[in-house]
Design an enzyme around this catalytic site. Structure first.
Site, PDB file in Angstrom:
ATOM      1  N   GLY A   2       1.015  -1.249  -0.284  1.00  0.00           N
ATOM      2  CA  GLY A   2       0.294   0.067  -0.417  1.00  0.00           C
ATOM      3  C   GLY A   2       0.499   1.347  -0.346  1.00  0.00           C
ATOM      4  O   GLY A   2       0.795   1.956   1.089  1.00  0.00           O
ATOM      5  N   TYR A   3       1.334   1.839  -1.132  1.00  0.00           N
ATOM      6  CA  TYR A   3       2.401   2.357  -0.982  1.00  0.00           C
ATOM      7  C   TYR A   3       2.013   3.933  -1.655  1.00  0.00           C
ATOM      8  O   TYR A   3       1.288   5.130  -1.566  1.00  0.00           O
ATOM      9  CB  TYR A   3       3.548   2.002  -1.977  1.00  0.00           C
ATOM     10  CG  TYR A   3       4.743   0.832  -1.233  1.00  0.00           C
ATOM     11  CD1 TYR A   3       4.424   0.793  -0.519  1.00  0.00           C
ATOM     12  CD2 TYR A   3       4.877   0.660  -2.609  1.00  0.00           C
ATOM     13  CE1 TYR A   3       5.387  -0.659   0.237  1.00  0.00           C
ATOM     14  CE2 TYR A   3       5.485  -0.575  -2.231  1.00  0.00           C
ATOM     15  CZ  TYR A   3       5.857  -1.192  -1.126  1.00  0.00           C
ATOM     16  OH  TYR A   3       6.140  -2.659  -0.526  1.00  0.00           O
ATOM     17  N   SER A   4       1.323   3.380  -3.041  1.00  0.00           N
ATOM     18  CA  SER A   4       0.411   4.728  -3.942  1.00  0.00           C
ATOM     19  C   SER A   4      -0.449   4.908  -4.050  1.00  0.00           C
ATOM     20  O   SER A   4      -1.401   4.050  -3.233  1.00  0.00           O
ATOM     21  CB  SER A   4       0.761   3.660  -5.581  1.00  0.00           C
ATOM     22  OG  SER A   4       1.910   3.147  -6.192  1.00  0.00           O
TER      23      SER A   4
ATOM     24  N   SER B 226      -2.524  -4.313  -5.174  1.00  0.00           N
ATOM     25  CA  SER B 226      -2.650  -5.139  -6.084  1.00  0.00           C
ATOM     26  C   SER B 226      -3.948  -6.008  -4.552  1.00  0.00           C
ATOM     27  O   SER B 226      -2.240  -6.159  -3.830  1.00  0.00           O
ATOM     28  CB  SER B 226      -1.899  -5.485  -6.634  1.00  0.00           C
ATOM     29  OG  SER B 226      -2.110  -4.287  -7.922  1.00  0.00           O
TER      30      SER B 226
ATOM     31  N   GLU C  50      11.987  -4.706  -4.783  1.00  0.00           N
ATOM     32  CA  GLU C  50      10.427  -5.540  -4.815  1.00  0.00           C
ATOM     33  C   GLU C  50      11.112  -4.947  -5.947  1.00  0.00           C
ATOM     34  O   GLU C  50      10.872  -5.926  -7.941  1.00  0.00           O
ATOM     35  CB  GLU C  50       9.638  -4.300  -5.102  1.00  0.00           C
ATOM     36  CG  GLU C  50       8.809  -4.458  -5.888  1.00  0.00           C
ATOM     37  CD  GLU C  50       7.921  -3.423  -5.704  1.00  0.00           C
ATOM     38  OE1 GLU C  50       7.576  -2.248  -5.016  1.00  0.00           O
ATOM     39  OE2 GLU C  50       6.850  -3.143  -6.821  1.00  0.00           O
TER      40      GLU C  50
ATOM     41  N   GLU D 126      10.440   5.179 -17.440  1.00  0.00           N
ATOM     42  CA  GLU D 126      11.036   6.496 -17.388  1.00  0.00           C
ATOM     43  C   GLU D 126      11.401   6.487 -15.799  1.00  0.00           C
ATOM     44  O   GLU D 126      12.981   7.350 -15.647  1.00  0.00           O
ATOM     45  CB  GLU D 126      10.209   7.668 -17.222  1.00  0.00           C
ATOM     46  CG  GLU D 126       9.148   7.646 -18.619  1.00  0.00           C
ATOM     47  CD  GLU D 126       8.370   7.423 -19.014  1.00  0.00           C
ATOM     48  OE1 GLU D 126       7.517   6.465 -18.074  1.00  0.00           O
ATOM     49  OE2 GLU D 126       7.640   6.528 -20.397  1.00  0.00           O
TER      50      GLU D 126
HETATM   51  C1  LIG Z   1      -1.630  -2.886 -12.469  1.00  0.00           C
HETATM   52  C2  LIG Z   1      -0.919  -1.807 -11.497  1.00  0.00           C
HETATM   53  C3  LIG Z   1      -0.864  -2.569 -10.712  1.00  0.00           C
HETATM   54  C4  LIG Z   1       0.001  -1.776  -9.620  1.00  0.00           C
HETATM   55  N1  LIG Z   1       0.221  -2.119  -7.798  1.00  0.00           N
HETATM   56  C5  LIG Z   1       0.612  -1.842  -7.070  1.00  0.00           C
HETATM   57  C6  LIG Z   1       0.236  -1.853  -5.982  1.00  0.00           C
HETATM   58  O1  LIG Z   1      -0.300  -4.206  -4.725  1.00  0.00           O
HETATM   59  N2  LIG Z   1       0.768  -1.667  -4.587  1.00  0.00           N
HETATM   60  C7  LIG Z   1       0.759  -0.054  -4.907  1.00  0.00           C
HETATM   61  O2  LIG Z   1       1.385   0.055  -3.762  1.00  0.00           O
HETATM   62  N3  LIG Z   1       0.999   1.029  -6.338  1.00  0.00           N
HETATM   63  C8  LIG Z   1       1.113   0.120  -7.131  1.00  0.00           C
HETATM   64  N4  LIG Z   1       0.620   0.037  -8.858  1.00  0.00           N
HETATM   65  C9  LIG Z   1       1.338   1.512  -8.571  1.00  0.00           C
HETATM   66  C10 LIG Z   1       2.478   1.880  -9.406  1.00  0.00           C
HETATM   67  O3  LIG Z   1       3.818   1.323  -8.699  1.00  0.00           O
HETATM   68  C11 LIG Z   1       2.461   3.269  -9.904  1.00  0.00           C
HETATM   69  O4  LIG Z   1       1.246   3.442 -10.716  1.00  0.00           O
HETATM   70  C12 LIG Z   1       3.563   3.957 -10.491  1.00  0.00           C
HETATM   71  O5  LIG Z   1       4.593   3.882  -9.700  1.00  0.00           O
HETATM   72  C13 LIG Z   1       3.221   5.764 -11.097  1.00  0.00           C
HETATM   73  O6  LIG Z   1       2.471   6.646 -10.758  1.00  0.00           O
HETATM   74  P1  LIG Z   1       1.485   6.706 -11.711  1.00  0.00           P
HETATM   75  O7  LIG Z   1       0.369   6.032 -11.831  1.00  0.00           O
HETATM   76  O8  LIG Z   1       0.747   7.521  -9.984  1.00  0.00           O
HETATM   77  O9  LIG Z   1       1.769   7.552 -12.160  1.00  0.00           O
HETATM   78  P2  LIG Z   1       2.625   8.902 -12.144  1.00  0.00           P
HETATM   79  O10 LIG Z   1       3.862   9.126 -11.289  1.00  0.00           O
HETATM   80  O11 LIG Z   1       1.661  10.284 -12.241  1.00  0.00           O
HETATM   81  O12 LIG Z   1       3.655   8.930 -13.315  1.00  0.00           O
HETATM   82  C14 LIG Z   1       2.581   9.440 -14.949  1.00  0.00           C
HETATM   83  C15 LIG Z   1       3.451   9.615 -15.764  1.00  0.00           C
HETATM   84  O13 LIG Z   1       4.732  10.437 -15.685  1.00  0.00           O
HETATM   85  C16 LIG Z   1       6.019   9.811 -15.955  1.00  0.00           C
HETATM   86  N5  LIG Z   1       6.683  10.487 -14.443  1.00  0.00           N
HETATM   87  C17 LIG Z   1       6.773  10.625 -13.578  1.00  0.00           C
HETATM   88  N6  LIG Z   1       7.733  11.144 -12.877  1.00  0.00           N
HETATM   89  C18 LIG Z   1       8.663  11.012 -13.553  1.00  0.00           C
HETATM   90  C19 LIG Z   1       9.789  11.793 -12.985  1.00  0.00           C
HETATM   91  N7  LIG Z   1      10.555  12.734 -12.344  1.00  0.00           N
HETATM   92  N8  LIG Z   1      10.579  11.809 -14.911  1.00  0.00           N
HETATM   93  C20 LIG Z   1      10.167  10.924 -15.992  1.00  0.00           C
HETATM   94  N9  LIG Z   1       8.965  10.975 -16.021  1.00  0.00           N
HETATM   95  C21 LIG Z   1       8.324  11.248 -15.249  1.00  0.00           C
HETATM   96  C22 LIG Z   1       6.047   8.123 -15.060  1.00  0.00           C
HETATM   97  O14 LIG Z   1       6.729   7.427 -15.598  1.00  0.00           O
HETATM   98  C23 LIG Z   1       4.531   8.177 -15.944  1.00  0.00           C
HETATM   99  O15 LIG Z   1       5.205   8.335 -17.408  1.00  0.00           O
HETATM  100  C24 LIG Z   1       0.350  -0.773  -9.548  1.00  0.00           C
HETATM  101  C25 LIG Z   1      -0.059  -0.250 -10.947  1.00  0.00           C
HETATM  102  C26 LIG Z   1      -0.679  -0.911 -12.243  1.00  0.00           C
HETATM  103  C27 LIG Z   1      -0.788  -0.262 -13.388  1.00  0.00           C
END
Ligand SMILES: Cc1cc2nc3c(=O)[nH]c(=O)nc-3n(C[C@H](O)[C@H](O)[C@H](O)COP(=O)(O)OP(=O)(O)OC[C@H]3O[C@@H](n4cnc5c(N)ncnc54)[C@H](O)[C@@H]3O)c2cc1C
Length: 388
Positions: A123-125, A157, A239, A371
């Site tokens: 539960g991070y995001s 997830s 991870e 990224e």
């Molecule tokens: C199917 C699925 C399962 C997941 N399971 C888990 C889970 O079990 N637990 C959990 O905690 N999280 C989970 N996640 C979350 C996942 O770790 C995040 O979606 C991911 O880290 C991206 O964060 P965000 O979705 O907020 O996108 P954002 O951080 O908003 O990013 C949007 C876009 O901007 C780009 N971006 C952002 N910052 C930068 C930067 N500094 N430089 C360049 N580009 C950048 C990203 O690469 C992306 O393309 C899951 C995600 C998915 C899709």
């Protein structure tokens, strides 16, 4: 250079292959089409063999089987299309608790995670923080001897099948964001928790989780108060390191080869007769060898005690991007056949390529996007300046 593994690791590989031949059923693989990447019976059989505690270092109370054996286990499971997510996540949660958890967590919860009787999830995001995970807003506030948690997590997830979530919270909103974080392990049957499904375009189901005045004793805290960033680093190390999926492509390549060899075109030729098709297949197989190189290198570093850093991100970046590319190549080669889904009886090998094509993009997002991985490689390996 000698790329062979020590005999005991190869013996373990043979043992895993035999185990999977005897224990992994087509029904277990088919069950993952409901979006839950977990096979309880397989998980229990692996736990019984002590394989869940295998990757956990001996000094932390695990079986200390070593990183090479762990990567071999992951590789063989993925080659066999065995569901690995619940296993990998629970091992990471147990490892975090062993490094940072209270006595209560180490003695009450870790044994249950490692004997397969309980599952963990991450539960991070949050809705507003994924890549910038330190911006988490979910609050944990003291109330006497207890903590009270309020907030929302996104993409939790496995929460719908798990027993515990390892939760990143904000305990001090008035200091720089990395300094006011604290981790807790939260039993998912606690009053005040709501779990809502989040379907993805792939088979994978994720969840949104909500925490409304969830009360916990201090024994559920993981690491120091406001020391959550150190725990987060441990979590990401595990991870992105040896427990992740570095071999998603081989089952897709296997399906593409099967199609190329057995599909008869209207002019009587087979796709495999076409040099363009053969070249794509060979390039994909070369990519898999590169993935192996990255994964084995990361594992070798861990085995030597030099805990990998950026190597885990390199492995994850290359493997997930190659997987996405391979799925696109093969669906493109198959034409309309590549569009048939799992539910269509005419779909080649149960629509494996179509399904993987929909699944592959998420592997370039979770565990750190491509990224973010490129940024880490640029800074940590190429020595380029930090831009954030
Ligand atoms: C199917 C699925 C399962 C997941 N399971 C888990 C889970 O079990 N637990 C959990 O905690 N999280 C989970 N996640 C979350 C996942 O770790 C995040 O979606 C991911 O880290 C991206 O964060 P965000 O979705 O907020 O996108 P954002 O951080 O908003 O990013 C949007 C876009 O901007 C780009 N971006 C952002 N910052 C930068 C930067 N500094 N430089 C360049 N580009 C950048 C990203 O690469 C992306 O393309 C899951 C995600 C998915 C899709």
């Amino acid at each position: 250079m000698d790329f062979s593994f020590p005999p005991e690791v190869e013996d373990f590989r043979a043992e895993v292959r035999t185990f999977l031949a005897e224990n992994l059923t087509e029904e277990m693989i088919a069950a993952t089409h409901d979006g839950t990447i977990h096979a309880p019976a397989l998980h229990a059989a692996m736990a019984e063999r002590g394989w869940l505690s295998g990757p956990v270092p001996e000094e932390l109370g695990g079986a200390g089987r070593g990183a090479l054996a762990s990567v071999v286990l992951n590789e063989e499971m993925q080659l066999a299309r065995a569901p690995i997510d619940a296993m990998a996540v629970s091992i990471v949660v147990a490892s975090i608790l062993l490094e940072h958890g209270s006595d209560h967590l180490r003695t009450e919860v870790v044994p249950r995670l490692l004997d397969g009787s309980a599952l963990g999830c991450f539960g991070y995001s949050e809705p507003e923080s994924g890549s910038d995970v330190a911006a988490a807003k979910t609050r944990a506030e003291r109330d006497g001897d207890e903590w009270v948690i309020n907030g929302a997590k996104m993409w939790t997830s496995l929460a719908h099948v798990a027993d515990y979530v390892i939760l990143l919270t904000r305990t001090d909103p008035d200091v720089p964001k990395h300094k006011g974080l604290t981790f807790f392990l939260v039993p998912l049957d606690s009053p005040g928790i709501e779990i809502r499904p989040v379907p993805t375009m792939a088979v994978e189901r994720s969840n949104a989780t909500f925490y409304d005045d969830v009360r916990l004793g201090d024994e559920w805290r993981v690491g120091d108060v406001d020391g959550g960033w150190a725990v987060m680093k441990t979590a990401l190390k595990y991870e992105r390191g040896i427990t992740g999926g570095q071999f998603p492509s081989p089952p897709v390549i296997e399906a593409a080869i099967d199609w190329a060899e057995n599909h008869e075109r209207s002019d009587g030729t087979r796709p495999i007769d076409d040099p363009t098709v053969r070249e794509r297949l060979v390039r994909a197989l070369i990519d898999v060898e590169v993935c192996r190189g990255f994964a084995y290198h990361t594992a070798a570093l861990a085995e030597e005690g030099a805990m990998f850093g950026v190597e885990g991100s390199m492995t994850k970046l290359f493997a997930s991007e190659a997987y996405k590319k391979h799925c696109r190549w093969f669906q493109d080669l198959m034409g309309v056949d590549g569009l048939l889904t799992h539910h269509n009886p005419d779909a080649h090998l149960g629509g494996r390529i179509e399904e993987n094509l929909r699944h592959s993009p998420v592997t370039t997002i979770y565990g750190g996007t491509s990224e973010i991985s490129r940024n880490l490689v640029a800074e940590g390996h190429l020595g380029l300046p930090r831009i954030r």
